[in-house]
Design an enzyme around this catalytic site. Structure first.
Site, mmCIF file in Angstrom:
data_model
loop_
_atom_site.group_PDB
_atom_site.id
_atom_site.type_symbol
_atom_site.label_atom_id
_atom_site.label_comp_id
_atom_site.label_asym_id
_atom_site.label_seq_id
_atom_site.Cartn_x
_atom_site.Cartn_y
_atom_site.Cartn_z
ATOM 1 N N ARG A 61 0.846 -1.202 0.000
ATOM 2 C CA ARG A 61 0.000 0.000 0.000
ATOM 3 C C ARG A 61 0.877 1.245 0.000
ATOM 4 N NH1 ARG A 61 -1.257 2.017 4.545
ATOM 5 N NH2 ARG A 61 -1.813 0.069 5.584
ATOM 6 N N ASP A 90 -7.693 18.675 -14.484
ATOM 7 C CA ASP A 90 -8.012 17.316 -14.922
ATOM 8 C C ASP A 90 -7.627 17.238 -16.400
ATOM 9 O OD1 ASP A 90 -9.202 15.004 -15.887
ATOM 10 O OD2 ASP A 90 -10.925 15.130 -14.551
ATOM 11 N N LYS A 150 -8.770 6.077 -19.033
ATOM 12 C CA LYS A 150 -9.092 6.590 -20.355
ATOM 13 C C LYS A 150 -7.869 6.484 -21.282
ATOM 14 C CE LYS A 150 -13.093 7.367 -18.512
ATOM 15 N NZ LYS A 150 -12.976 7.680 -17.148
ATOM 16 N N TYR A 154 -16.785 16.766 -15.177
ATOM 17 C CA TYR A 154 -17.295 15.391 -15.176
ATOM 18 C C TYR A 154 -18.284 15.247 -14.013
ATOM 19 C CZ TYR A 154 -17.199 10.418 -14.031
ATOM 20 O OH TYR A 154 -17.553 9.149 -13.700
HETATM 21 C C1 LIG Z 1 -12.694 13.880 -17.153
HETATM 22 C C2 LIG Z 1 -12.835 12.762 -16.160
HETATM 23 N N1 LIG Z 1 -12.220 12.864 -14.970
HETATM 24 C C3 LIG Z 1 -12.317 11.884 -14.040
HETATM 25 C C4 LIG Z 1 -13.058 10.747 -14.272
HETATM 26 C C5 LIG Z 1 -13.167 9.682 -13.206
HETATM 27 O O1 LIG Z 1 -12.314 8.627 -13.475
HETATM 28 P P1 LIG Z 1 -12.554 7.101 -13.010
HETATM 29 O O2 LIG Z 1 -13.794 6.629 -13.709
HETATM 30 O O3 LIG Z 1 -11.298 6.419 -13.418
HETATM 31 O O4 LIG Z 1 -12.744 7.145 -11.535
HETATM 32 C C6 LIG Z 1 -13.697 10.591 -15.503
HETATM 33 C C7 LIG Z 1 -14.485 9.372 -15.776
HETATM 34 O O5 LIG Z 1 -15.204 9.294 -16.753
HETATM 35 C C8 LIG Z 1 -13.584 11.634 -16.467
HETATM 36 O O6 LIG Z 1 -14.206 11.551 -17.665
#
Ligand SMILES: Cc1ncc(COP(=O)(O)O)c(C=O)c1O
Length: 387
Positions: A52, A176, A201, A104
């Protein structure tokens, strides 16, 4: 290890993944499944003590992705939201965070339904409008959260300008970078303090892993993020780390193809009579085109559009593509189509961040572009035919 100084992104993506193993010569890191590591003496671990806190496969991933973001510190998490949660935990009760109106949906849900009840003050603001940002800042604002291009509207936020305003105010800037990836946009070089990803992604790139990542050049922030990573424990397993590490080596190639095909898709959609609006920062008509041209090297693989026939027509399009698979998520080799209002953004229904029913989102994959265009065309042409 190859000296990466002055090397291009493609070279860093391959050779920043690490040097061959000094014992075996293996050119990829081992998937190190041990949960614990023998110690030389009490309190004298070798490089790792417990998985961890740190694991060799995770360490290889963290240093690889840090190289790609030109960061001195990187931290891998079990999901994008786990990484985001750690960053929001940098704030405390009474602190104020500003999020973009169209972040998001899961980011908004995390801030509003997990951190707000614990005392964080949260507001959303249109970050494409610097005056709106200035008006929304409060004495207790500690964080401005940027997502650019945004999900699902593909809005563009001027990272450098936002960072200047936020820093003047003493607030941190988190970007992000999931949609753009470090292959197309480098937020830390543009003034952001922390960059965060859903590695699920484009970084993973193959729809076979869920993960998150955060990186910074700030030593003090890094220490606090590292503490939270270990103390809260939302860490990825070694196989997941390996998959993201492997995916990231081909990031540059994939992003070039995603972006070229997305541009062709956006142009075709713009000319289709069944489409009322196309949202893609590569189009000269997009309100964020000039800023995107300055801060991105290409415009990415995500496109959203609105259809003339309203929600019914949007659902029909989502139902009738074949090469575009109807599914949530994005950023992998296969093309995906989804209906944000009922799928990825259902969690913000009824709020000011709600998305309309006529909106369709595409993640443009790396299939042959003619097949992608043909698939979308047949779905849209069918809307035009009398039923
Ligand atoms: C722009 C963006 N940030 C964060 C996330 C969250 O990521 P995760 O699904 O890996 O937790 C997503 C998920 O679709 C996203 O599109």
């Amino acid at each position: 290890m190859v000296d990466l100084d002055g090397k291009g992104f493609g070279t860093r993506a391959v050779h920043g993944a690490g040097a061959p193993d000094p014992q075996t010569g293996a050119v990829v890191p081992a998937i190190s499944v041990a949960s614990t590591f023998a110690q030389e003496a009490v309190g004298k671990p070798l490089a790792f003590e417990y998985s961890r806190s740190g694991n060799p496969t995770r360490a290889a991933l963290e240093s690889h992705l840090a190289v790609l973001e030109a960061a001195s510190h990187g931290f891998a998490f079990a999901s994008g939201l786990a990484a985001e949660d750690a960053l929001l935990r940098l704030l405390g009760p009474g602190d104020h965070a500003l999020l973009p109106t169209d972040a998001y949906g899961g980011t908004i849900r995390l801030a509003r339904r997990v951190h707000e009840p614990a005392g964080l003050l949260v507001d959303t603001v249109d970050l494409t409008d610097l005056d709106a940002l200035r008006a929304a800042l409060r004495p207790e604002t500690r964080l401005v959260w940027v997502e650019t291009p945004s999900n699902p509207w593909l809005r563009i936020v001027h990272i450098e300008a936002i960072s200047a305003v936020a820093h003047d105010h003493g607030a941190l800037v988190v970007v992000d970078n999931t949609f753009a990836t470090p292959a197309l946009q480098q937020p830390l070089a543009l003034g952001a303090d922390v960059v965060v990803h859903s590695t699920t992604k484009y970084l993973g790139g193959h729809s076979d892993v869920v993960g998150g990542f955060a990186a910074t050049n700030d030593d003090e922030l890094a220490e606090r993020i590292g503490f939270l990573q270990n103390a809260a424990g939302a860490v990825p397993g070694p196989l997941d780390c390996y998959l993201v590490h492997r995916g990231a080596k081909t990031l540059q190639l994939r992003m070039a193809r995603h972006a070229a095909s997305a541009m062709a898709v956006a142009q075709m959609l713009s000319d289709h009579p069944a489409v009322s609006a196309v949202h893609y920062p590569g189009l000269a008509t997009h309100p964020g085109h000039a800023v995107a041209t300055r801060q991105m090297s290409a415009f990415g693989g995500m496109v959203s559009f609105q259809v003339e026939g309203g929600e019914g027509a949007a659902l029909e399009v989502c139902r009738s593509t074949e090469v575009f698979t109807l599914a949530e998520s994005l950023g992998a080799v296969e093309s995906l189509i989804e209906h944000p209002a009922r799928m990825t953004h259902a969690s913000v229904a009824g709020s000011s961040n709600e998305v309309p029913g006529d909106l369709v989102r595409l993640s443009v994959g790396i299939e042959d572009v003619e097949d992608l265009l043909g698939d979308l065309r047949q779905a849209l042409d069918a809307l035009e035919r009398p039923r």
